[in-house]
Enzyme design. Structure first.
Site, PDB file in Angstrom:
ATOM      1  N   ASP A  91       0.853  -1.180   0.000  1.00 19.44           N
ATOM      2  CA  ASP A  91       0.000   0.000   0.000  1.00 19.44           C
ATOM      3  C   ASP A  91       0.893   1.235   0.000  1.00 19.44           C
ATOM      4  OD1 ASP A  91      -3.009   0.930   0.914  1.00 19.44           O
ATOM      5  OD2 ASP A  91      -1.494   2.191   1.845  1.00 19.44           O
ATOM      6  N   ASN A 126      -2.403  13.143  -3.080  1.00 14.87           N
ATOM      7  CA  ASN A 126      -3.503  13.745  -3.845  1.00 14.87           C
ATOM      8  C   ASN A 126      -3.817  15.154  -3.360  1.00 14.87           C
ATOM      9  OD1 ASN A 126      -4.087  11.655  -5.690  1.00 14.87           O
ATOM     10  ND2 ASN A 126      -5.257  10.534  -4.153  1.00 14.87           N
ATOM     11  N   HIS A 131      -4.836  15.162  -7.995  1.00 12.50           N
ATOM     12  CA  HIS A 131      -5.185  13.797  -8.350  1.00 12.50           C
ATOM     13  C   HIS A 131      -4.484  13.308  -9.621  1.00 12.50           C
ATOM     14  CE1 HIS A 131      -8.293  12.877  -5.327  1.00 12.50           C
ATOM     15  NE2 HIS A 131      -8.464  14.183  -5.310  1.00 12.50           N
ATOM     16  N   ASP A 159      -2.556   9.825  -9.924  1.00 13.53           N
ATOM     17  CA  ASP A 159      -2.679   8.841 -11.001  1.00 13.53           C
ATOM     18  C   ASP A 159      -1.308   8.469 -11.559  1.00 13.53           C
ATOM     19  OD1 ASP A 159      -5.391   8.870 -10.713  1.00 13.53           O
ATOM     20  OD2 ASP A 159      -5.809   9.975 -12.561  1.00 13.53           O
ATOM     21  N   GLU A 168      -5.005   2.563  -3.578  1.00 12.40           N
ATOM     22  CA  GLU A 168      -3.545   2.560  -3.652  1.00 12.40           C
ATOM     23  C   GLU A 168      -2.953   1.240  -3.188  1.00 12.40           C
ATOM     24  OE1 GLU A 168      -4.628   4.725   0.258  1.00 12.40           O
ATOM     25  OE2 GLU A 168      -5.481   4.412  -1.738  1.00 12.40           O
TER      26      GLU A 168
END
Length: 348
Positions: free
Chosen positions: A221, A229, A234, A238, A264
């Site tokens: 993770d 973010n 964002h 990505d 994630e």
């Protein structure tokens, strides 16, 4: 990296049936985009049972031999309308953006400009043109500076929306193949999605139990991903997800299964690998993520990941137990300060 079909002797071009097409919901809206939406669950079910359809579909061709182009929505920030097809007829144009006047209007994608990009069907080729968008237009992860010719199978990104471009004489075949891949993979990272992960894990778990062979699972993770973010936006988030996937793929063998489990969180399933091997792989990934900078635009974004590793034990009856063991180990890594690898069992 590509993975072999789950079903021995089956190749991906063996799923095109009239029955499959009958199960796809065609919605031709009264607009210039001529959209088609698809029931992805139906496609997955047909993948399990279909046989080959030898009859090719015929694409729309104009008097000059130009063929229709198609766009498939493969990633969306809210996972809306995945699998939607937009048709671009020969000599046609399509504008994509948040504006209500755009041919493909996506007002919910805030990272997209009002008029973000335009596709121009020139007959022999289709060009993608950025319309001075704020966040840029990307083809196969490279930014478009001037109009760019697209090849069938190219992926392009407008803000947080990702499309697959198809330009073939047999568009129906290409379309269903793209949908089949969408059912199995995460459109953003190209890793397997959670649904496909569950199938692969169940299959490998049953095989390992039956033959008393090793099976290990790595769950990891991204640490403090929400802060990424919130701080960088964002689109940067990505990019980080895509880069995590790209780097992970480079360390895997063909038989290993790599998936984005959601958000994630990522998973590596390793048949025939003992605990020591998975611990070594997890540590290599952890060290690479920490030491190799994530550069987004002019920014250097610090990224670390927390890992949990588990192996199949005789007490386990279900594949979910292996996943849960790795999950507990991963949260132990987070509780101990993040950016580390923890095993659910002592290393031998």
């Amino acid at each position: 990296m590509t993975f072999a079909s789950t079903y021995p002797g089956r190749t991906t071009n063996q799923i095109w049936l009239p029955d499959l097409r009958a199960r796809v919901q065609d919605v031709n809206r009264e607009s210039k985009t001529d959209e088609t939406t698809v029931d992805l669950d139906s496609v997955l079910e047909m993948e399990r049972t279909a046989l080959a359809d030898p009859r090719p579909a015929t694409g729309e061709v104009d008097g000059h031999g130009a063929v229709e182009a198609n766009l498939i929505l493969i990633a969306h920030p809210h996972d809306e309308m995945l699998g939607t097809r937009y048709r671009l007829p020969p000599r046609g144009k399509l504008t994509i953006g948040r504006s209500s006047t755009a041919d493909i209007s996506m007002p919910e994608v805030q990272s997209m400009s009002r008029n973000h990009a335009r596709l121009n069907h020139l007959g022999a080729v289709v060009e993608l043109e950025d319309l001075r968008s704020t966040n840029g237009t990307f083809v196969n992860d490279r930014r478009v500076i001037s109009p760019r010719s697209l090849g069938s199978g190219d992926r392009f990104q407008l803000g947080a929306a990702h499309f697959k471009f198809l330009h073939e004489q047999d568009p129906e075949h290409a379309y269903f193949e793209a949908i089949y891949q969408l059912v199995m993979t995460d459109g953003l990272t190209q890793a397997f999605n959670k649904r496909k992960l569950e199938e692969e894990l169940m299959r490998e778990f049953a095989r390992a139990q039956r033959h008393e062979r090793p099976l290990s699972l790595i769950l990891f993770d991204i640490d403090r991903f929400k802060a990424v973010n919130d701080t960088y936006g964002h689109l940067c988030g990505d990019f980080v997800l895509q880069e995590i996937a790209r780097r992970t793929f480079e360390h895997l063998r063909p038989e290993q299964v790599f998936a984005r489990a959601g958000g994630e969180e990522f998973v590596v399933v390793s048949p025939e690998m003992e605990l020591a091997g998975s611990l070594d792989l997890a540590e290599k990934l952890r060290a690479r993520f920490e030491s190799e900078p994530f550069r987004y635009a002019e920014l250097e974004v610090p990224i670390t990941c927390s890992f949990g590793v588990a192996v199949l034990t005789p007490e386990m009856e279900y594949s979910a137990e292996l996943y849960e063991a790795a999950d507990r180990a991963m949260y132990a890594s987070k509780g101990d300060g993040r950016n580390q690898v923890t095993s659910s069992q002592p290393a031998s």
